[in-house]
Design a protein around this motif. Structure first.
Motif, PDB file in Angstrom:
ATOM      1  N   ARG A  20       0.821  -1.221   0.000  1.00 19.21           N
ATOM      2  CA  ARG A  20       0.000   0.000   0.000  1.00 19.21           C
ATOM      3  C   ARG A  20       0.851   1.267   0.000  1.00 19.21           C
ATOM      4  O   ARG A  20       0.315   2.377  -0.083  1.00 19.21           O
ATOM      5  N   GLU A  21       2.157   1.115   0.101  1.00 21.41           N
ATOM      6  CA  GLU A  21       3.057   2.259   0.207  1.00 21.41           C
ATOM      7  C   GLU A  21       3.626   2.660  -1.165  1.00 21.41           C
ATOM      8  O   GLU A  21       3.793   1.828  -2.049  1.00 21.41           O
ATOM      9  N   PHE A  22       3.904   3.943  -1.328  1.00 19.15           N
ATOM     10  CA  PHE A  22       4.698   4.483  -2.442  1.00 19.15           C
ATOM     11  C   PHE A  22       4.130   4.087  -3.806  1.00 19.15           C
ATOM     12  O   PHE A  22       4.776   3.406  -4.607  1.00 19.15           O
ATOM     13  N   THR A  23       2.937   4.552  -4.089  1.00 15.51           N
ATOM     14  CA  THR A  23       2.226   4.139  -5.299  1.00 15.51           C
ATOM     15  C   THR A  23       2.331   5.151  -6.439  1.00 15.51           C
ATOM     16  O   THR A  23       1.806   4.906  -7.524  1.00 15.51           O
ATOM     17  N   ARG A  24       2.987   6.277  -6.210  1.00 16.92           N
ATOM     18  CA  ARG A  24       3.109   7.277  -7.259  1.00 16.92           C
ATOM     19  C   ARG A  24       4.313   7.012  -8.151  1.00 16.92           C
ATOM     20  O   ARG A  24       5.196   6.222  -7.808  1.00 16.92           O
ATOM     21  N   GLN A  25       4.348   7.690  -9.294  1.00 20.05           N
ATOM     22  CA  GLN A  25       5.456   7.545 -10.227  1.00 20.05           C
ATOM     23  C   GLN A  25       6.668   8.351  -9.742  1.00 20.05           C
ATOM     24  O   GLN A  25       6.625   9.032  -8.733  1.00 20.05           O
ATOM     25  N   GLY A  26       7.755   8.271 -10.508  1.00 22.56           N
ATOM     26  CA  GLY A  26       8.945   9.036 -10.162  1.00 22.56           C
ATOM     27  C   GLY A  26       9.736   8.381  -9.044  1.00 22.56           C
ATOM     28  O   GLY A  26      10.007   7.180  -9.080  1.00 22.56           O
ATOM     29  N   LEU A  27      10.095   9.164  -8.030  1.00 23.18           N
ATOM     30  CA  LEU A  27      10.927   8.659  -6.936  1.00 23.18           C
ATOM     31  C   LEU A  27      10.268   7.492  -6.220  1.00 23.18           C
ATOM     32  O   LEU A  27      10.928   6.508  -5.873  1.00 23.18           O
ATOM     33  N   GLU A  28       8.956   7.575  -5.988  1.00 24.33           N
ATOM     34  CA  GLU A  28       8.263   6.497  -5.282  1.00 24.33           C
ATOM     35  C   GLU A  28       8.309   5.189  -6.068  1.00 24.33           C
ATOM     36  O   GLU A  28       8.314   4.098  -5.486  1.00 24.33           O
ATOM     37  N   GLU A  29       8.345   5.279  -7.394  1.00 26.13           N
ATOM     38  CA  GLU A  29       8.462   4.075  -8.209  1.00 26.13           C
ATOM     39  C   GLU A  29       9.776   3.349  -7.923  1.00 26.13           C
ATOM     40  O   GLU A  29       9.822   2.113  -7.824  1.00 26.13           O
ATOM     41  N   ALA A  30      10.857   4.116  -7.782  1.00 25.86           N
ATOM     42  CA  ALA A  30      12.157   3.519  -7.465  1.00 25.86           C
ATOM     43  C   ALA A  30      12.157   2.936  -6.053  1.00 25.86           C
ATOM     44  O   ALA A  30      12.748   1.869  -5.803  1.00 25.86           O
ATOM     45  N   MET A  31      11.517   3.627  -5.113  1.00 22.82           N
ATOM     46  CA  MET A  31      11.420   3.112  -3.750  1.00 22.82           C
ATOM     47  C   MET A  31      10.645   1.794  -3.732  1.00 22.82           C
ATOM     48  O   MET A  31      11.051   0.816  -3.106  1.00 22.82           O
ATOM     49  N   ARG A  32       9.525   1.789  -4.430  1.00 25.97           N
ATOM     50  CA  ARG A  32       8.650   0.617  -4.456  1.00 25.97           C
ATOM     51  C   ARG A  32       9.334  -0.571  -5.143  1.00 25.97           C
ATOM     52  O   ARG A  32       9.157  -1.718  -4.734  1.00 25.97           O
ATOM     53  N   TYR A  33      10.116  -0.283  -6.168  1.00 16.91           N
ATOM     54  CA  TYR A  33      10.799  -1.341  -6.915  1.00 16.91           C
ATOM     55  C   TYR A  33      11.620  -2.230  -5.977  1.00 16.91           C
ATOM     56  O   TYR A  33      11.540  -3.458  -6.041  1.00 16.91           O
ATOM     57  N   SER A  34      12.400  -1.611  -5.114  1.00 19.19           N
ATOM     58  CA  SER A  34      13.239  -2.398  -4.209  1.00 19.19           C
ATOM     59  C   SER A  34      12.461  -2.929  -3.010  1.00 19.19           C
ATOM     60  O   SER A  34      12.705  -4.047  -2.540  1.00 19.19           O
ATOM     61  N   LEU A  35      11.517  -2.147  -2.510  1.00 16.65           N
ATOM     62  CA  LEU A  35      10.746  -2.579  -1.343  1.00 16.65           C
ATOM     63  C   LEU A  35       9.941  -3.836  -1.647  1.00 16.65           C
ATOM     64  O   LEU A  35       9.774  -4.694  -0.778  1.00 16.65           O
ATOM     65  N   LEU A  36       9.459  -3.948  -2.883  1.00 19.13           N
ATOM     66  CA  LEU A  36       8.609  -5.080  -3.259  1.00 19.13           C
ATOM     67  C   LEU A  36       9.334  -6.083  -4.145  1.00 19.13           C
ATOM     68  O   LEU A  36       8.708  -6.850  -4.875  1.00 19.13           O
ATOM     69  N   ALA A  37      10.655  -6.075  -4.097  1.00 17.84           N
ATOM     70  CA  ALA A  37      11.434  -6.955  -4.966  1.00 17.84           C
ATOM     71  C   ALA A  37      11.480  -8.399  -4.481  1.00 17.84           C
ATOM     72  O   ALA A  37      12.127  -9.236  -5.086  1.00 17.84           O
ATOM     73  N   GLY A  38      10.810  -8.688  -3.387  1.00 18.90           N
ATOM     74  CA  GLY A  38      10.814 -10.047  -2.851  1.00 18.90           C
ATOM     75  C   GLY A  38      11.505 -10.099  -1.508  1.00 18.90           C
ATOM     76  O   GLY A  38      11.613  -9.110  -0.799  1.00 18.90           O
TER      77      GLY A  38
END
Length: 296
Positions: A20-38
């Motif tokens: 549910r965290e960091f759902t916007r594009q840009g910087l949050e996309e990069a944050m989400r990429y690693s946070l949800l990488a498994g």
């Protein structure tokens, strides 16, 4: 309920909250990429399960567990950068800086660190005993900063490989890896303490458990880096050897490493017996054994 069902249940709680965290594009996309990488979500699972062992409910520990995972993810993003470990893969996927570039990766890590502290502070505000929230936030900061993970990373990047002994590696890893594991366990106890009395022996037992669990965990990591496969581990194996890094394996050998993993695992389990738990600590005993025999 089986150990696997309990683990999967706690992991799913943390995963759903993180999604549910960091759902916007840009910087949050990069944050989400690693946070949800498994990943196994060991740290939030520990926070949840220590809360339950101390008589609390999983939901009381969930936000603190998410904060720990955000902080852990920030450290991985920075750890993978060319200035540190210079890794191309993390959990079977390209590392953050390989996808988004070094500048964005640094900022994504910085932002995850800030979000972690915000999340931990918000968790404390929900406690009926606010002093426990402040205690948790202080412990969280100590684990992250110049007396904890960052100091360990500093040692890892500044002490020459040729000067490293098993004792020096132990000191580095007690901080670099162990500090956040200790925070994960202690914050679970403090999450329960936020709404009910909890014995002081629970905090000290959680610290001792985590110290030994962290040592077994890191030694096992070194063994896997030398003995596993890329597909099992989700990142290139043999990278420590290729980079000339001193590890427990290169210093002590496989047989001694296996012996130490068993020894520290037993010490972790023994520590649990030193506290009076209001809830059930059986899961934590099994978790120590499961981490010791993992293949990834």
């Amino acid at each position: 309920m089986s150990f696997r069902d309990e683990y999967d249940g706690a992991r799913a709680l943390a995963q759903e909250a993180l999604e549910r965290e960091f759902t916007r594009q840009g910087l949050e996309e990069a944050m989400r990429y690693s946070l949800l990488a498994g990943g196994k979500r060991v740290r939030p699972v520990l926070t949840i399960k220590f809360c339950e062992a101390a008589g609390g409910r999983a939901e009381e520990a969930l936000r603190l567990g998410c904060a720990i995972e955000m902080l852990h993810t920030y450290s991985l993003i920075h750890d993978d950068l060319p200035a540190m470990d210079n890794d191309d893969l993390r959990r079977g996927k390209p590392t953050n800086h390989k996808v988004f570039g070094e500048c964005t990766a640094i900022l994504a890590g910085d932002a995850l660190q800030s979000a972690a502290f915000r999340t931990a502070a918000e968790a404390g505000l929900m406690f009926s005993r606010p002093e426990a929230g402040l205690e948790a936030l202080r412990y969280f900061a100590e684990a992250a900063g110049e007396h904890g993970m960052c100091l360990g990373q500093y040692g890892d990047t500044t002490i020459p490989e040729s000067e490293r002994t098993a004792e020096i590696l132990l000191r580095i890893n007690d901080l670099k890896t162990g500090a956040l594991l200790r925070a994960a366990c202690v914050l679970g106890v403090l999450a329960s303490k936020g709404n009910r009395p909890v014995g002081l022996d629970c905090v000290s037992a959680a610290e001792e458990y985590a110290l030994n669990l962290g040592r077994a965990f890191q030694i096992k990591d070194d063994m896997l880096d030398a003995m596993s496969t890329d597909s099992e581990l989700g990142k290139p194996v043999g990278s420590d050897l290729a980079n000339g890094k001193a590890t427990y394996m290169s210093i002590l050998g496989a047989e001694k490493c296996a012996e130490l993993v068993r020894e520290y695992t037993e010490r972790a389990k023994a520590a649990l017996g030193k506290a009076s738990w209001a809830g059930d600590a059986a899961f934590l005993f099994e978790l120590a054994d499961e981490l010791a025999k993992r293949s990834s």
